[in-house]
Design a protein around this motif. Structure first.
Motif, PDB file in Angstrom:
ATOM      1  N   LEU A   1       0.875  -1.179   0.000  1.00 18.10           N
ATOM      2  CA  LEU A   1       0.000   0.000   0.000  1.00 18.10           C
ATOM      3  C   LEU A   1       0.906   1.221   0.000  1.00 18.10           C
ATOM      4  CD1 LEU A   1      -2.753   1.419   0.218  1.00 18.10           C
ATOM      5  CD2 LEU A   1      -2.496   1.328   2.704  1.00 18.10           C
ATOM      6  N   LEU A   2       0.754   2.036  -1.048  1.00 18.68           N
ATOM      7  CA  LEU A   2       1.589   3.234  -1.213  1.00 18.68           C
ATOM      8  C   LEU A   2       0.765   4.448  -0.806  1.00 18.68           C
ATOM      9  CD1 LEU A   2       4.237   2.513  -2.691  1.00 18.68           C
ATOM     10  CD2 LEU A   2       3.418   3.818  -4.629  1.00 18.68           C
TER      11      LEU A   2
ATOM     12  N   GLU B   1       4.505  11.365  -6.042  1.00 17.08           N
ATOM     13  CA  GLU B   1       5.656  10.523  -5.783  1.00 17.08           C
ATOM     14  C   GLU B   1       5.534   9.131  -6.388  1.00 17.08           C
ATOM     15  OE1 GLU B   1       4.520  12.725  -3.813  1.00 17.08           O
ATOM     16  OE2 GLU B   1       6.251  13.869  -3.158  1.00 17.08           O
ATOM     17  N   VAL B   2       4.391   8.849  -7.017  1.00 21.66           N
ATOM     18  CA  VAL B   2       4.114   7.500  -7.509  1.00 21.66           C
ATOM     19  C   VAL B   2       5.135   7.068  -8.567  1.00 21.66           C
ATOM     20  CG1 VAL B   2       2.449   6.241  -8.940  1.00 21.66           C
ATOM     21  CG2 VAL B   2       1.680   7.474  -6.909  1.00 21.66           C
ATOM     22  N   ALA B   3       5.604   8.027  -9.369  1.00 23.02           N
ATOM     23  CA  ALA B   3       6.527   7.706 -10.461  1.00 23.02           C
ATOM     24  C   ALA B   3       7.775   6.983  -9.958  1.00 23.02           C
ATOM     25  CB  ALA B   3       6.919   8.987 -11.192  1.00 23.02           C
ATOM     26  N   ALA B   4       8.195   7.280  -8.738  1.00 21.68           N
ATOM     27  CA  ALA B   4       9.406   6.651  -8.192  1.00 21.68           C
ATOM     28  C   ALA B   4       9.249   5.136  -8.082  1.00 21.68           C
ATOM     29  CB  ALA B   4       9.719   7.246  -6.816  1.00 21.68           C
ATOM     30  N   PHE B   5       7.995   4.652  -8.075  1.00 19.86           N
ATOM     31  CA  PHE B   5       7.748   3.222  -7.864  1.00 19.86           C
ATOM     32  C   PHE B   5       7.325   2.509  -9.154  1.00 19.86           C
ATOM     33  CE2 PHE B   5       7.301   5.413  -3.900  1.00 19.86           C
ATOM     34  CZ  PHE B   5       7.958   4.597  -2.996  1.00 19.86           C
TER      35      PHE B   5
ATOM     36  N   LEU C   1       1.171  -2.958  -6.555  1.00 19.18           N
ATOM     37  CA  LEU C   1       1.016  -1.668  -5.875  1.00 19.18           C
ATOM     38  C   LEU C   1      -0.460  -1.303  -5.726  1.00 19.18           C
ATOM     39  CD1 LEU C   1       3.709   0.452  -7.780  1.00 19.18           C
ATOM     40  CD2 LEU C   1       3.973  -0.692  -5.564  1.00 19.18           C
ATOM     41  N   VAL C   2      -0.854  -0.969  -4.519  1.00 20.08           N
ATOM     42  CA  VAL C   2      -2.165  -0.355  -4.286  1.00 20.08           C
ATOM     43  C   VAL C   2      -1.864   1.080  -3.858  1.00 20.08           C
ATOM     44  CG1 VAL C   2      -4.276  -0.399  -2.913  1.00 20.08           C
ATOM     45  CG2 VAL C   2      -3.170  -2.555  -3.587  1.00 20.08           C
TER      46      VAL C   2
ATOM     47  N   ARG D   1       0.265   9.405 -14.079  1.00 12.98           N
ATOM     48  CA  ARG D   1       0.445   8.103 -14.729  1.00 12.98           C
ATOM     49  C   ARG D   1       0.441   7.014 -13.663  1.00 12.98           C
ATOM     50  NH1 ARG D   1       5.041   8.376 -18.957  1.00 12.98           N
ATOM     51  NH2 ARG D   1       3.694  10.026 -19.702  1.00 12.98           N
ATOM     52  N   LEU D   2      -0.458   6.056 -13.841  1.00 15.12           N
ATOM     53  CA  LEU D   2      -0.541   4.954 -12.881  1.00 15.12           C
ATOM     54  C   LEU D   2       0.424   3.859 -13.350  1.00 15.12           C
ATOM     55  CD1 LEU D   2      -2.340   4.424 -10.390  1.00 15.12           C
ATOM     56  CD2 LEU D   2      -3.864   3.131 -11.893  1.00 15.12           C
ATOM     57  N   PRO D   3       1.321   3.372 -12.488  1.00 12.53           N
ATOM     58  CA  PRO D   3       2.216   2.290 -12.915  1.00 12.53           C
ATOM     59  C   PRO D   3       1.414   1.087 -13.411  1.00 12.53           C
ATOM     60  CG  PRO D   3       2.890   3.167 -10.779  1.00 12.53           C
ATOM     61  CD  PRO D   3       1.582   3.810 -11.118  1.00 12.53           C
ATOM     62  N   ALA D   4       1.948   0.368 -14.407  1.00 13.86           N
ATOM     63  CA  ALA D   4       1.239  -0.767 -15.006  1.00 13.86           C
ATOM     64  C   ALA D   4       0.818  -1.749 -13.919  1.00 13.86           C
ATOM     65  CB  ALA D   4       2.146  -1.455 -16.024  1.00 13.86           C
TER      66      ALA D   4
END
Ligand code: NAP
Length: 245
Positions: free
Chosen positions: A131-132, A138-142, A150-151, A160-163
């Motif tokens: 859970l992020l 900051e999501v791009a870092a992951f 990732l939730v 942009r939501l990571p794949a």
């Protein structure tokens, strides 16, 4: 009287604006404009960046600002250092409002890291379903973390939501019950958070402790050396002293 510029975007900033307005102080709250529907404090509001240190200096001069209060989020460090530099250059006093960081307690399993990049690097060694709660910017870092589902919980969707990532849109405060439900529903085995401090979002730490989950905790970066209060009420007292001086 020339106004106080209150760099905001936090619940402490809103509480401080309320106290100052109630006390008859003219306040301009400044928001970065990151949240689509921000909670607005009383008093005047301006929204958007100043254009770096030079832009902030110009704003201080043009608006005859007598005092700046930096009540931005503890991780909005660029704004804090800009304020420090601009205020020093324009000889405008600066006060900080910084809620104390969270501290681990018995039963906590924190893995402390200095940056988001370090958190992303460590994550696959700690869990498989994370859970992020680090904030949408900051999501791009992951984005490229291998082997971890990732939730992502955020107030607004990230650009942009990571794949493969799941998005949960929610705005705190959250209760421990809310957090336990979220962690269980998504079968989370690791929590990732910045050490923001405060009570609005601390229930996730209680929930992680209750479930025996590890927490990847991103520590704060250094903060400029300015007189700093830990609460809105203490900051209001500092403001009143500064305005008398
Ligand atoms: P940042 O990295 O320190 O700031 C980036 C730029 O955004 C600054 O250089 C400034 O642009 C502008 N900015 C930031 N705060 C501002 C304010 N209160 N008023 C006007 N301009 C501001 O900060 P950030 O991470 O982008 O955070 C932006 C806002 O979101 C802040 O208000 C902060 O309190 C809030 N927030 C941040 C976090 C977080 O974890 N970073 C979490 C919750 C809320 P110019 O250089 O053009 O002046």
């Amino acid at each position: 009287m020339a106004p106080v510029l209150l760099l905001g975007g936090t619940s402490d900033a809103r509480a401080l604006a309320t106290l100052l307005v109630e006390g008859g102080v003219e306040v301009v709250s400044s928001l970065a404009g990151r949240v689509r529907e921000p909670l607005l404090p009383p008093g005047q509001i301006r929204i958007g960046g100043f254009g770096g240190v030079d832009g902030l200096r110009e704003y201080l001069r043009d608006n005859d600002i007598r005092l700046v209060v930096d009540a931005t989020h503890p991780f909005a460090t660029q704004m804090s250092w800009h304020a420090h530099e601009a205020c020093a250059a324009e000889s405008v006093p600066l006060i900080g409002v910084r809620r104390p960081p969270w501290e681990p307690t018995t039963g906590d399993d924190w893995r402390r890291v200095p940056t988001l990049a370090a958190a992303a690097e460590l994550l696959p060694h700690v869990g498989r379903r994370a859970l992020l709660t680090t904030g949408r910017q900051e999501v791009a870092a992951f984005a490229d973390v291998p082997g971890v589902h990732l939730v992502i919980r955020a107030i607004d969707p990230p650009e942009r939501l990571p794949a493969g990532a799941e998005l949960v849109l929610a705005r705190g405060p959250f209760t421990v019950e809310d957090e336990l439900t979220l962690l269980r529903e998504h079968v989370i085995d690791v929590l990732v958070t910045k050490n923001s401090g405060g009570t609005m979002t601390s229930a996730k730490l209680d929930a992680a402790r209750a479930l025996g989950l590890p927490v990847v905790m991103v520590d704060r970066a250094p903060y400029p050396p300015v007189p700093t209060a830990a609460t809105a009420r203490a900051a209001a007292a500092l403001v009143s002293i500064a305005l008398q001086g």
